[in-house]
Design a protein around this motif. Structure first.
Motif, PDB file in Angstrom:
ATOM      1  N   HIS A 144      -8.510   8.025   0.309  1.00 48.38           N
ATOM      2  CA  HIS A 144      -7.793   7.394   1.427  1.00 48.38           C
ATOM      3  C   HIS A 144      -7.347   6.001   1.013  1.00 48.38           C
ATOM      4  O   HIS A 144      -8.122   5.257   0.416  1.00 48.38           O
ATOM      5  CB  HIS A 144      -8.705   7.238   2.652  1.00 48.38           C
ATOM      6  CG  HIS A 144      -8.906   8.491   3.417  1.00 48.38           C
ATOM      7  ND1 HIS A 144      -9.922   9.364   3.153  1.00 48.38           N
ATOM      8  CD2 HIS A 144      -8.198   9.027   4.443  1.00 48.38           C
ATOM      9  CE1 HIS A 144      -9.847  10.393   3.999  1.00 48.38           C
ATOM     10  NE2 HIS A 144      -8.808  10.209   4.784  1.00 48.38           N
ATOM     11  N   GLU A 145      -6.125   5.696   1.356  1.00 50.51           N
ATOM     12  CA  GLU A 145      -5.646   4.318   1.171  1.00 50.51           C
ATOM     13  C   GLU A 145      -5.629   3.638   2.527  1.00 50.51           C
ATOM     14  O   GLU A 145      -5.311   4.273   3.535  1.00 50.51           O
ATOM     15  CB  GLU A 145      -4.212   4.307   0.640  1.00 50.51           C
ATOM     16  CG  GLU A 145      -4.098   4.744  -0.789  1.00 50.51           C
ATOM     17  CD  GLU A 145      -2.650   4.776  -1.276  1.00 50.51           C
ATOM     18  OE1 GLU A 145      -2.438   5.164  -2.425  1.00 50.51           O
ATOM     19  OE2 GLU A 145      -1.739   4.429  -0.496  1.00 50.51           O
ATOM     20  N   PHE A 146      -5.916   2.360   2.512  1.00 54.64           N
ATOM     21  CA  PHE A 146      -5.813   1.564   3.735  1.00 54.64           C
ATOM     22  C   PHE A 146      -4.570   0.700   3.586  1.00 54.64           C
ATOM     23  O   PHE A 146      -4.494  -0.128   2.680  1.00 54.64           O
ATOM     24  CB  PHE A 146      -7.074   0.726   3.939  1.00 54.64           C
ATOM     25  CG  PHE A 146      -8.262   1.603   4.233  1.00 54.64           C
ATOM     26  CD1 PHE A 146      -8.685   1.798   5.533  1.00 54.64           C
ATOM     27  CD2 PHE A 146      -8.917   2.274   3.210  1.00 54.64           C
ATOM     28  CE1 PHE A 146      -9.747   2.643   5.816  1.00 54.64           C
ATOM     29  CE2 PHE A 146      -9.976   3.121   3.470  1.00 54.64           C
ATOM     30  CZ  PHE A 146     -10.392   3.297   4.779  1.00 54.64           C
TER      31      PHE A 146
ATOM     32  N   ILE B 268       1.557  -2.031   2.698  1.00 58.27           N
ATOM     33  CA  ILE B 268       1.008  -2.330   1.368  1.00 58.27           C
ATOM     34  C   ILE B 268      -0.451  -1.882   1.329  1.00 58.27           C
ATOM     35  O   ILE B 268      -1.203  -2.132   2.271  1.00 58.27           O
ATOM     36  CB  ILE B 268       1.149  -3.841   1.013  1.00 58.27           C
ATOM     37  CG1 ILE B 268       0.630  -4.152  -0.387  1.00 58.27           C
ATOM     38  CG2 ILE B 268       0.443  -4.736   2.029  1.00 58.27           C
ATOM     39  CD1 ILE B 268       1.577  -3.795  -1.494  1.00 58.27           C
ATOM     40  N   GLU B 269      -0.818  -1.239   0.243  1.00 60.12           N
ATOM     41  CA  GLU B 269      -2.202  -0.784   0.095  1.00 60.12           C
ATOM     42  C   GLU B 269      -3.108  -1.990  -0.118  1.00 60.12           C
ATOM     43  O   GLU B 269      -2.890  -2.768  -1.043  1.00 60.12           O
ATOM     44  CB  GLU B 269      -2.283   0.150  -1.124  1.00 60.12           C
ATOM     45  CG  GLU B 269      -3.684   0.630  -1.387  1.00 60.12           C
ATOM     46  CD  GLU B 269      -3.831   1.303  -2.746  1.00 60.12           C
ATOM     47  OE1 GLU B 269      -2.897   1.980  -3.204  1.00 60.12           O
ATOM     48  OE2 GLU B 269      -4.912   1.132  -3.338  1.00 60.12           O
ATOM     49  N   VAL B 270      -4.109  -2.121   0.737  1.00 61.53           N
ATOM     50  CA  VAL B 270      -5.052  -3.231   0.561  1.00 61.53           C
ATOM     51  C   VAL B 270      -6.450  -2.752   0.184  1.00 61.53           C
ATOM     52  O   VAL B 270      -7.273  -3.541  -0.274  1.00 61.53           O
ATOM     53  CB  VAL B 270      -5.112  -4.150   1.805  1.00 61.53           C
ATOM     54  CG1 VAL B 270      -3.807  -4.918   1.965  1.00 61.53           C
ATOM     55  CG2 VAL B 270      -5.449  -3.383   3.066  1.00 61.53           C
ATOM     56  N   ALA B 271      -6.716  -1.469   0.403  1.00 61.62           N
ATOM     57  CA  ALA B 271      -8.038  -0.954   0.028  1.00 61.62           C
ATOM     58  C   ALA B 271      -7.915   0.540  -0.241  1.00 61.62           C
ATOM     59  O   ALA B 271      -6.954   1.181   0.200  1.00 61.62           O
ATOM     60  CB  ALA B 271      -9.048  -1.201   1.139  1.00 61.62           C
ATOM     61  N   HIS B 272      -8.893   1.063  -0.960  1.00 57.94           N
ATOM     62  CA  HIS B 272      -8.798   2.457  -1.391  1.00 57.94           C
ATOM     63  C   HIS B 272     -10.198   3.055  -1.530  1.00 57.94           C
ATOM     64  O   HIS B 272     -11.079   2.423  -2.088  1.00 57.94           O
ATOM     65  CB  HIS B 272      -8.083   2.488  -2.753  1.00 57.94           C
ATOM     66  CG  HIS B 272      -7.395   3.774  -3.027  1.00 57.94           C
ATOM     67  ND1 HIS B 272      -6.319   3.870  -3.863  1.00 57.94           N
ATOM     68  CD2 HIS B 272      -7.637   5.018  -2.570  1.00 57.94           C
ATOM     69  CE1 HIS B 272      -5.914   5.127  -3.910  1.00 57.94           C
ATOM     70  NE2 HIS B 272      -6.712   5.844  -3.144  1.00 57.94           N
ATOM     71  N   CYS B 273     -10.383   4.259  -1.010  1.00 56.39           N
ATOM     72  CA  CYS B 273     -11.632   5.007  -1.240  1.00 56.39           C
ATOM     73  C   CYS B 273     -11.306   6.235  -2.088  1.00 56.39           C
ATOM     74  O   CYS B 273     -10.328   6.935  -1.801  1.00 56.39           O
ATOM     75  CB  CYS B 273     -12.208   5.535   0.076  1.00 56.39           C
ATOM     76  SG  CYS B 273     -12.828   4.278   1.178  1.00 56.39           S
ATOM     77  N   PHE B 274     -12.123   6.502  -3.087  1.00 53.65           N
ATOM     78  CA  PHE B 274     -11.954   7.703  -3.915  1.00 53.65           C
ATOM     79  C   PHE B 274     -13.275   8.447  -3.995  1.00 53.65           C
ATOM     80  O   PHE B 274     -14.317   7.815  -4.128  1.00 53.65           O
ATOM     81  CB  PHE B 274     -11.681   7.356  -5.394  1.00 53.65           C
ATOM     82  CG  PHE B 274     -10.456   6.583  -5.685  1.00 53.65           C
ATOM     83  CD1 PHE B 274      -9.236   7.216  -5.805  1.00 53.65           C
ATOM     84  CD2 PHE B 274     -10.530   5.220  -5.904  1.00 53.65           C
ATOM     85  CE1 PHE B 274      -8.103   6.498  -6.132  1.00 53.65           C
ATOM     86  CE2 PHE B 274      -9.402   4.496  -6.228  1.00 53.65           C
ATOM     87  CZ  PHE B 274      -8.181   5.138  -6.340  1.00 53.65           C
ATOM     88  N   TYR B 275     -13.199   9.763  -3.954  1.00 48.84           N
ATOM     89  CA  TYR B 275     -14.358  10.555  -4.376  1.00 48.84           C
ATOM     90  C   TYR B 275     -13.915  11.338  -5.602  1.00 48.84           C
ATOM     91  O   TYR B 275     -12.897  12.034  -5.547  1.00 48.84           O
ATOM     92  CB  TYR B 275     -14.810  11.519  -3.263  1.00 48.84           C
ATOM     93  CG  TYR B 275     -15.817  12.514  -3.770  1.00 48.84           C
ATOM     94  CD1 TYR B 275     -17.057  12.066  -4.225  1.00 48.84           C
ATOM     95  CD2 TYR B 275     -15.527  13.862  -3.840  1.00 48.84           C
ATOM     96  CE1 TYR B 275     -17.980  12.971  -4.736  1.00 48.84           C
ATOM     97  CE2 TYR B 275     -16.443  14.772  -4.348  1.00 48.84           C
ATOM     98  CZ  TYR B 275     -17.667  14.313  -4.798  1.00 48.84           C
ATOM     99  OH  TYR B 275     -18.570  15.194  -5.314  1.00 48.84           O
TER     100      TYR B 275
END
Ligand code: ATP
Ligand code: MG
Length: 456
Positions: free
Chosen positions: A208-210, A297-304
């Motif tokens: 997910h991108e924030f 603009i992407e300011v944060a990102h979660c990856f699994y």
């Protein structure tokens, strides 16, 4: 802090390549100064904002049971050779050689470094389940650094990494970190949305991108029209706020033939995979033309990314049966320095920055209009001391400058409350309070003024 003793000179002339509002305003307020393309010095005013954002990020990570470490900026290439990423990362990876001919890199991200580090200490499945994070400079040799610190080459990032025994544990961690990202952005208080995303270079199934919604953002986010009002009016919006909300990130757009949808991830104990999400998109009845498109603009990102790194690097623990097991990892990054620019782009007017109180460099700007008048100055000094003693973050414009320059600079710098003192106000034992965001002005006693400030 008294301006006369501070290191801050507002600038009139700025380079022509500064195009975005945030880039211009950060240069005009001397928050940063470019060293070479994409590399910046953080000057006192900018550093205060950066530190306030860092504090929010640190508090929320600590609250979410993440444990802080500090990894070096320079990394040895060997973990990158083991993961196979050294040769595929591309030209953004800055490589150097030390005097002993060791090849080093200036870390653009730390999946390999932390996988190696973690397994230096953890060899049993019993010790898994931990999330480590750091807030550190990163370097990516971006071909076109732009927007000042928005897309720098050297930038500050907070990066958390999780290690779990099973996919279900790992996805619970992902959900916990996803919620943490929402809390960080809600505390900052500007509109954003969480969108599904491809995991790109880092790889993986859940991502997910924030995205902060700003007119000059280089990404495009899509969401259902009926959520538009919420996105515009709410201080933050999260997947859990929206039942059956729909968002989509720009890089998925090409995949979409006609429809898209997203389930409320708070209903499920774990997020759904990108594959499931895409299948739902194809089977839903929402067309792209029904969606609202907004730059962001992407300011944060979660990856699994499962065991991508532990397996490729052959870093393992021993499970309950005495067998080799690869831990499942996720990573969770926040662009700390990018956030400074994104916040300004999301919150300014033609006069300057409008800081949300959560990250404002100071809360109150005190202006003495008649520095030459000793009685007025004594009155202003008393107010300054009272504010300091009450623990208020105050910036005191005690310079020998005209009222015009002082008001202009106050609007430019954008501190939420402006408190003005003049000969006339001193004679009446009053102060003028002006709110930067609404332009509302009130003339009050100092005590009344303190109540208003304290109430916020
Ligand atoms: P982008 O797509 O904007 O290049 P990314 O997806 O490559 O970013 P991540 O690897 O997800 O970036 O890094 C985590 C966060 O670091 C991003 O969400 C972003 O906020 C920030 N970030 C990434 N690259 C930069 C950069 N060049 N300058 C400033 N911040 C950055
Ligand atoms: Mg990203």
């Amino acid at each position: 802090m008294k301006w006369s003793q501070y290191f801050l000179k507002t600038q009139k002339e700025i380079p022509v390549d500064a195009i975005t509002a945030s880039h211009k305003l950060m240069l005009r307020t001397s928050m940063v100064r470019q060293s070479v393309a994409g590399i910046y010095t953080w000057l006192p005013l900018g550093l205060r904002v950066l530190r306030k954002i860092e504090k929010i990020i640190r508090e929320e990570h600590d609250e979410s049971n993440c444990i802080e470490i500090s990894m070096p900026t320079m990394q040895h290439t060997s973990p990158w050779i083991r993961s196979g990423r050294l040769d595929i990362y591309g030209k953004e990876l800055l490589r150097l050689r030390d005097r002993h001919d060791n090849e080093l890199i200036y870390g653009p991200t730390s999946e390999e470094f932390i996988t190696d580090l973690y397994h230096g200490f953890v060899q049993s499945y019993r010790d898994a389940g931990c999330v480590l994070y750091d807030i550190q400079l990163k370097f990516r040799d971006e071909i076109r650094p732009r927007g000042g610190v928005m897309r720098g080459r050297e930038f500050l990032m907070s990066a958390a990494y999780s290690f779990d025994n099973s996919e279900s544990d790992a996805l619970n961690t992902y959900k916990r970190m996803f919620d943490m990202m929402n809390r960080i952005l809600q505390r900052i208080g500007l509109p954003y949305i969480a969108v599904r995303a491809d995991a790109g270079e880092i790889g993986g199934d859940y991502s997910h991108e924030f995205q902060m919604l700003i007119k000059t953002g280089e990404s495009t986010s899509y969401y259902k029209e009926n959520y538009d009002a919420q996105v515009q009016n709410m201080t933050g919006i999260s997947l859990s706020d929206i039942n059956d909300g729909s968002f989509i990130a720009d890089d998925l757009l090409s995949e979409i033939t006609s429809n898209l949808t997203e389930t409320d991830s708070s209903q499920a104990s774990q997020p759904e995979s990108l594959e499931t999400f895409r299948a739902k998109i194809k089977n839903s009845d929402i067309t792209i033309s029904n969606l609202v498109k907004q730059h962001s603009i992407e300011v944060a990102h979660c990856f699994y990314f499962d065991d991508k790194y532990t397996r490729s690097m052959d870093e393992f623990v021993t499970n309950a049966n005495g067998q080799k097991e690869y831990l499942k990892m996720g990573s969770y990054g926040v662009g700390v320095s990018r956030l400074v620019a994104a916040i300004i782009d999301a919150s300014h007017d033609d006069k300057g920055i409008i800081w949300p109180i959560s990250v404002a460099p100071f809360h109150v700007m005190l202006i003495n209009l008649h520095v030459n008048d000793s009685a007025t100055t004594e009155y202003a000094n008393d107010i300054y001391n009272n504010l300091c003693n009450a623990g208020v973050d105050v910036f005191y414009d005690d310079r020998y400058e005209s009222a015009g320059i002082k008001f202009h600079d106050a609007d430019l710098i954008g501190i939420p409350y402006r408190l003005t003192v003049s000969k006339k106000l001193y004679a009446e034992n009053l102060v003028e309070l002006k709110y930067r965001s609404t332009h509302l002005t009130e003339t009050l006693s100092f005590d009344e003024c303190m109540c208003k400030i304290a109430a916020k």
